[in-house]
Design an enzyme around this catalytic site. Structure first.
Site, PDB file in Angstrom:
ATOM      1  CE  LYS A 134      -3.809  -2.463   2.190  1.00 32.82           C
ATOM      2  NZ  LYS A 134      -4.573  -2.824   3.388  1.00 32.82           N
TER       3      LYS A 134
ATOM      4  CD  GLN B 256      -3.422  -4.024   6.564  1.00 38.94           C
ATOM      5  OE1 GLN B 256      -3.640  -2.996   5.924  1.00 38.94           O
ATOM      6  NE2 GLN B 256      -3.627  -5.222   6.063  1.00 38.94           N
TER       7      GLN B 256
ATOM      8  CG  ASP C 246      -9.800  -0.571   4.654  1.00 38.14           C
ATOM      9  OD1 ASP C 246      -9.507  -0.836   3.483  1.00 38.14           O
ATOM     10  OD2 ASP C 246      -9.318  -1.160   5.629  1.00 38.14           O
TER      11      ASP C 246
END
Ligand code: GUN
Length: 295
Positions: A53, A97, A120
């Site tokens: 990422k 995460q 997200d």
């Protein structure tokens, strides 16, 4: 021979397009897009994903505001970091995460992210927007699958889609996105009985079971489109949830592992971040350059 649903190639193309969007809007915006990836602890797979990422951000000109916190970081301190990022005007997207180390409660942390910066798409408000068919950031992996299917002209309206897996990260939002595209959707999961009888009905089969090589030829109807969301590190290399060599001769299209869904997850994170930046820095909604990739 099945068509390969090549996520790497589409991801490369979309990265170039995002670079173009950033270049044309940078002067008006006055700053580049910013993303904060928060990693807590040392889960090795998370380390690999976060690196992917961060590298993708730096390739296209998104500034990294992320942090890597020790696994012993208390919940209140992770929360304080999220609040700091919520308040930082240079941050357009925030991602925590997953999985988090034992002892941290994921729910309140995801809920603390400003929904407008939820890169997200996992905030309850944004999952609610998905459920209602309203605009908002979408979960990256299922949105990446939708982009991959669209790129290959896979027709969804009226088709039978089966999703294997019911996680909040993939299975549940995937089912809602396929339904929004007018597919007739069945969700199978670890307690489903006679899984093969369900998956064999699928015109489009999305496998997000999280179990290496779980589905094979006996699970797939001839001519089905098969999307493998799984990725597992084994002694003989990376593999997905699908036994690729068995299924490829049966399917009309199939995503490889690696190089299928994985790169698309990263790209949709970039799309969500650049889209947030566009709106937060005065880009006109009517001229949104990523309209075809957004709900
Ligand atoms: N862990 C594995 N995949 C993902 C993802 O797409 N987002 C987050 N936040 N955590 C993950």
């Amino acid at each position: 021979m099945a068509t390969r649903l090549d996520g790497r190639q589409l991801a490369n193309e979309l990265e170039q397009r995002l670079q173009g969007v950033i270049a044309t809007h940078l002067a008006e915006a006055g700053r580049p897009p910013g993303l904060a990836v928060l990693r807590v602890g040392d889960d090795p797979a998370s380390g690999v994903y976060v690196t992917h990422k961060e590298k993708a951000c730096s390739r296209i000109g998104i500034t990294n505001h992320g942090a890597h916190l020790a696994s012993t970081t208390p919940q209140a301190e992770v929360l304080a970091q999220i609040e700091r990022l919520n308040a930082d005007p240079a941050v357009d997207g925030i991602l925590v995460q997953l999985p988090l180390p034992a002892g941290l409660d994921e729910g309140p942390l995801l809920a603390a992210i400003d929904p407008a910066k939820d890169a997200d798409g996992l905030h309850a408000l944004n999952l609610g927007h998905l459920l209602k068919g309203e605009p908002g950031p979408r979960s990256c992996t299922p949105a990446g699958v939708m982009a991959l299917l669209a790129r290959h002209g896979v027709e969804l309206a009226g088709k039978r889609a089966v999703v294997v897996g019911r996680s909040i990260l993939v299975g549940q939002p995937m089912a809602l996105m396929l339904q929004a595209a007018n597919a007739t959707v069945t969700v199978a999961h670890s307690r489903t009985q006679d899984l093969a009888s369900i998956t064999r009905q699928a015109d489009v089969l999305v496998v997000a079971a999280g179990k290496p090589l779980m589905l094979g030829a006996e699970h797939v109807k001839a001519g089905a489109v098969v999307v493998d969301v799984g990725i597992h590190r084994t002694e003989s290399g990376l593999c997905g949830d699908v036994r690729f060599a068995e299924v490829e001769p049966i399917a009309s299209a199939i995503s490889p592992v690696p190089g299928g869904v994985g790169p698309m997850t990263v790209t949709l994170l970039l799309v969500n971040t650049v889209a947030s930046w566009w709106s937060r820095t005065g880009g006109a909604a009517s001229a949104h350059p990523l309209r075809d990739l957004l709900p």
